[in-house]
Enzyme design. Structure first.
Site, short mmCIF file in Angstrom:
data_model
loop_
_atom_site.label_atom_id
_atom_site.label_comp_id
_atom_site.label_asym_id
_atom_site.label_seq_id
_atom_site.Cartn_x
_atom_site.Cartn_y
_atom_site.Cartn_z
N GLU B 14 37.84 60.20 38.36
CA GLU B 14 38.81 60.37 37.41
C GLU B 14 40.03 59.71 36.58
O GLU B 14 40.28 59.00 37.13
CB GLU B 14 39.50 61.02 38.45
CG GLU B 14 38.54 62.61 38.86
CD GLU B 14 38.68 63.19 39.63
OE1 GLU B 14 40.64 63.25 39.31
OE2 GLU B 14 38.82 64.12 40.16
N CYS B 61 44.58 64.30 43.68
CA CYS B 61 43.60 62.85 43.34
C CYS B 61 42.20 63.33 43.74
O CYS B 61 42.31 63.55 45.50
CB CYS B 61 43.61 61.34 43.04
SG CYS B 61 42.60 60.61 42.96
N CYS B 64 41.31 60.07 45.86
CA CYS B 64 42.50 60.15 46.97
C CYS B 64 43.16 60.69 48.08
O CYS B 64 44.12 60.76 48.28
CB CYS B 64 43.67 58.47 46.21
SG CYS B 64 43.21 58.09 45.09
N HIS B 68 46.89 60.23 50.14
CA HIS B 68 47.88 61.42 49.87
C HIS B 68 48.09 62.28 51.28
O HIS B 68 49.62 62.53 51.06
CB HIS B 68 47.38 61.74 48.79
CG HIS B 68 48.07 60.79 47.41
ND1 HIS B 68 49.25 60.60 47.22
CD2 HIS B 68 47.12 60.65 46.47
CE1 HIS B 68 49.31 59.63 45.62
NE2 HIS B 68 48.01 59.60 45.78
N ARG B 478 43.45 51.27 47.25
CA ARG B 478 43.87 50.31 46.20
C ARG B 478 45.81 50.35 46.22
O ARG B 478 45.78 49.42 45.58
CB ARG B 478 43.95 51.49 44.72
CG ARG B 478 42.86 52.26 44.48
CD ARG B 478 42.85 53.41 43.54
NE ARG B 478 41.33 52.97 43.08
CZ ARG B 478 40.60 54.70 44.77
NH1 ARG B 478 40.32 54.91 45.56
NH2 ARG B 478 38.82 54.45 44.14
N SER B 501 47.95 52.52 42.38
CA SER B 501 47.93 52.30 40.45
C SER B 501 48.93 52.42 39.65
O SER B 501 48.74 51.67 38.36
CB SER B 501 46.90 53.09 40.13
OG SER B 501 45.51 53.22 40.69
N CYS B 545 42.46 54.15 39.67
CA CYS B 545 41.96 55.42 40.30
C CYS B 545 43.38 56.12 39.02
O CYS B 545 44.16 56.40 39.47
CB CYS B 545 41.93 55.67 41.41
SG CYS B 545 42.30 57.51 41.85
N CYS B 548 45.93 59.09 40.50
CA CYS B 548 47.15 59.66 40.82
C CYS B 548 47.86 58.59 40.23
O CYS B 548 48.77 58.27 40.82
CB CYS B 548 46.60 59.39 42.34
SG CYS B 548 46.10 57.61 42.88
#
Lengths: 191, 566
Positions: B14, B61, B64, B68, B478, B501, B545, B548
């Site tokens: 995504e 996301c 993730c 979150h 990440r 990210s 990713c 997000c």
């Protein structure tokens, strides 16, 4: 009596991106309004990305509800079967399904866990952008989506029946805070 | 004037990231990393109840989700000064550990291995020789000649059918592919086996959280997993043992397959220990707390500068003032109104789209900075900080991995080789190994705590009148994630997510300092501008990713994947 077939109804989409939330919302409406057999599961899978194939594995049938990119007016509901499902272009979601449904089906085939049948109830969105509400065209499509899913469940041999007293929808994201509103409203306020 | 290559989007999962690189003489000379959509979660959260923020943030996301969710409840708990029960801490840790193991395995095998592995070359492999080779690397029982023959037959059937199915998107036959056929075959076999083991890791999350990617067992103040060892509907002995069995199986896979594979493949691409360093300031936050008050952690946090291990300084708690005060975000090159650099609590989100301007604004991603400089976050950051500060598990496994890779490459690999594209993969596998080990410790603590008669899972949050500010951190797959919340009279007044990210994929700042993706690409080789596999390798090594990273909206509507040379 033959046992009920194992079926998953899978709502896909981001509930934060307007009409893209149609899949999860449709699943919550079905849960609130219908009595379904134990062998049928209703799943709001959000946007599962590379995990999508897990939600397809080992079922006799999977009915996916998702937005699709098609040359048709917003709110159009179309049922895709068999090879058509693999051919459907990914939805216009801004974070695209990648890997998409086709890729997910191929993965289950490689893993030896492919479902017996995959159906896609595709809905053409009007607006996919920040916000937790559907546009009127998509709101109006909900009964048609419900009818299509239930008809497929019954065709597959699952005994769905309408609840005498519908429950409360579990779609928490549609409860607006004091202001709520879409990105467009927000931009109008600030720009 | 060099050739300009646009890769859009580069991530297989995504998200939407656009990478522009200028290539001159077979090397990248300049680069731009641009997030192509804006996700203004703060607008949706405005005026909502802070107790429900996590439900929304975990939908940012689909990859993730738990990350979150947990960071959000930590932020609100921090604002309220609310401690959670020990059981809740351990249950959250088990979810985070299992999610991370799932994520790291998926990243290596399913999202980036095909940058290094040529599936079609596996057809030339001798399964017997491949099996013998595997035996020298690992005791894994899944490397038998018969199993490898079956995998080869599967690949042959795919190729004969004229389509490569799930392997369609690879750079087959690219000159930068260097593995011998037998190693390609082993890697494809493990790709398929990894599908099963990532599922096992996910099952742990499902048992504790829910079947869907979005967990449902969280609450500000704890978790909603009622504990009663004799009740089938609650968290009971049967489920606890199921969790232990699954974690043990996943640990075996990491130790006998994932880590050895990364070591072996890495040793066959020694050049890639020399490319992709980029920003060598690193940052991680401590995680997997060992007690209710989160005073001790299984995973280390801290910073280090310019790749120099002697500069390491740890973050000993989640509330380290050095972290709290050090984080800022710059919008000098991002599509927001103005050119400020601000602390997350003081930010406002006013979109201002211009167009792609090389020297102006070109991304929806803001540029986070720590004490004014860019930081690389992710497994490599945590592993290097841990190594520099004497973390026993990290030291043991990093020394092991580097030693093995050196032996296979028949040349000593210095630690400085870790500042690289391959270093990020190696560090991620080492981190997975460390987390697989400590996850069982959290299981043990949970079971012992319940055995001592403690079944508490929740402390009720109370929202006083007036304003509270808080932040929550999590060392996500990440890298460093932080959520920043301002609560006013029980409602959310401001909410910002500074995601891993964003740290890595962010654009230049007001001083023109490049973000880690951008800096890591400068100097990368590009053999074939039409098929810039090398650029893809370096960007993928960060595990992008982007759903997000980006705070969201594509002004043009829809975009299709494209790789094109300009």
């Amino acid at each position: 009596m033959a046992s009920e077939p194992s079926i998953c109804v899978l709502g896909i989409g981001s509930v934060l991106m307007g009409d893209d939330g149609i899949g999860p919302l449709a699943v919550e409406r079905l849960r609130a309004a219908w009595d379904i057999p134990e062998a049928v599961e209703l799943v709001d899978a959000g946007t599962p990305g590379p995990d999508l194939f897990h939600y397809l594995e080992d079922w006799e049938a999977v009915v996916v509800v998702d937005t699709v990119h098609a040359e048709a007016p917003p709110g159009t509901v179309r049922l895709y079967r068999g090879e058509e499902v693999r051919a459907v272009p990914p939805s216009p979601r801004l974070s695209p399904h990648d890997p998409n449904l086709r890729q997910a089906i191929l993965t289950t085939e490689m893993a030896g866990t492919a479902p017996g049948e995959v159906l896609l109830v595709g809905v053409v969105p009007a607006r996919v952008e920040l916000g937790t509400e559907l546009t009127p065209a998509l709101q109006a499509a909900l009964p048609e989506i419900e009818k299509t899913v239930i008809a497929e469940l019954q065709r597959l041999g699952a005994s769905a029946s309408r609840k005498a007293h519908p429950g409360h929808s579990g779609a928490w994201w549609t409860d607006s805070p004091t202001s709520g509103g879409s990105l467009r409203d927000f931009c109008r306020r600030i720009l | 004037m060099g050739q300009r290559i646009v890769i859009d989007p580069i991530t297989r999962i995504e998200g939407h990231l656009r990478i522009d690189v200028e290539v001159d003489g077979g090397r990248v000379r300049d680069s731009w990393s641009s997030g192509q959509m804006w996700r203004g979660i703060e607008i949706i959260l405005q005026d909502r109840d802070p107790r429900e923020a996590w439900l929304f943030t975990q939908r940012i996301c689909g990859v993730c989700t738990t990350v979150h969710a947990i960071c959000s409840v930590r932020a609100v708990e921090n604002a309220l000064g609310l401690e959670i029960p020990a059981n809740a801490q351990y249950i959250r840790n088990l979810i985070l550990a299992a999610h991370t193991l799932h994520d790291h395995i998926v990243h290596f095998y399913h999202l980036s291995a095909l940058d290094w592995v040529d599936v079609t070359k596996a057809l030339e492999a001798d399964p017997k020789k491949a099996s013998e080779l595997a035996e020298t690397l690992s005791p894994w029982p899944g490397n038998s000649r018969r199993q490898l023959e079956a995998v080869k037959a599967k690949i042959k059937a795919l190729v004969d059918s004229g389509q490569l199915g799930i392997f369609t998107n690879g750079y087959w036959g690219h000159p930068a592919m260097k593995l011998p056929p037998e190693v390609n075959l082993l890697a494809v076999a493990h790709y398929l086996q990894a599908l099963e083991y990532q599922r096992k890791a996910n099952q742990v999350v499902a048992i504790l959280g829910s079947k869907t990617p979005n967990i449902q067992n969280l609450a500000v103040g704890g978790v909603a997993n009622a504990i009663n060892l004799d009740n089938e509907a609650t968290l009971n002995m049967r489920k606890l043992y199921q969790i232990k069995d699954l974690l043990t199986e996943v640990k075996t896979f990491v130790e006998q397959v994932y880590l050895p594979d990364v070591i072996a493949i890495g040793s066959m691409y020694p050049d890639w220990l020399g490319y992709g360093a980029g920003v060598t300031n690193y940052m991680a936050v401590p995680d997997l707390p060992l007690d209710a008050a989160a005073t001790e952690f299984d995973l280390p946090g801290g910073t280090l500068s310019n790749g120099d291990l002697s500069t390491a300084r740890s973050f000993d708690t989640w509330t380290d003032p050095r972290f709290e005060k050090g984080v800022s975000e710059s919008i000098a090159h991002a599509w927001y109104d103005g050119d400020w650099t601000r602390h997350p609590w003081d930010e406002e989100t006013v979109p201002h789209y211009t167009d792609f301007e090389d020297d102006g604004k070109y991304s929806w991603v803001k540029a986070p900075r720590f004490d004014g400089v860019p930081m690389q976050v992710g497994p490599l950051a945590q592993v290097l900080v841990g190594y520099a500060t004497g973390h026993a598990g990290i030291k043991k496994w990093l020394d092991y991995a580097v030693g093995q890779a050196s032996a296979l490459a028949k040349t000593p690999i210095p630690l400085s080789g870790l500042h690289s594209t391959l270093g990020r993969h190696l560090a991620r596998a080492v981190r997975a190994q460390v987390i697989a080990e400590v996850s069982l410790g959290h299981w043990q603590r949970l079971v012992e705590n319940i055995g001592d008669g403690d079944t508490e899972i929740f402390n009720e949050p109370v929202f006083p009148k007036g304003e509270q500010r808080g932040f929550g951190v999590h060392e996500a797959p990440r890298g460093t994630l932080s959520h920043w919340v301002v609560i006013s009279n029980g409602k959310i007044a401001n909410y910002q997510c500074v995601v891993p990210s964003t740290w890595n994929a962010g654009p230049r700042d007001e001083h023109g300092q490049m973000g880690p993706y951008e800096a890591s690409l400068v100097g990368n080789p590009v053999a074939d501008p039409e098929r810039p596999l090398e650029v893809v390798r370096t960007v993928h090594s960060f595990d992008p990713c982007l759903a997000c990273a980006i705070h969201t909206l594509d002004p043009e509507g829809r975009e299709v994947a494209r790789v094109r040379a300009l």
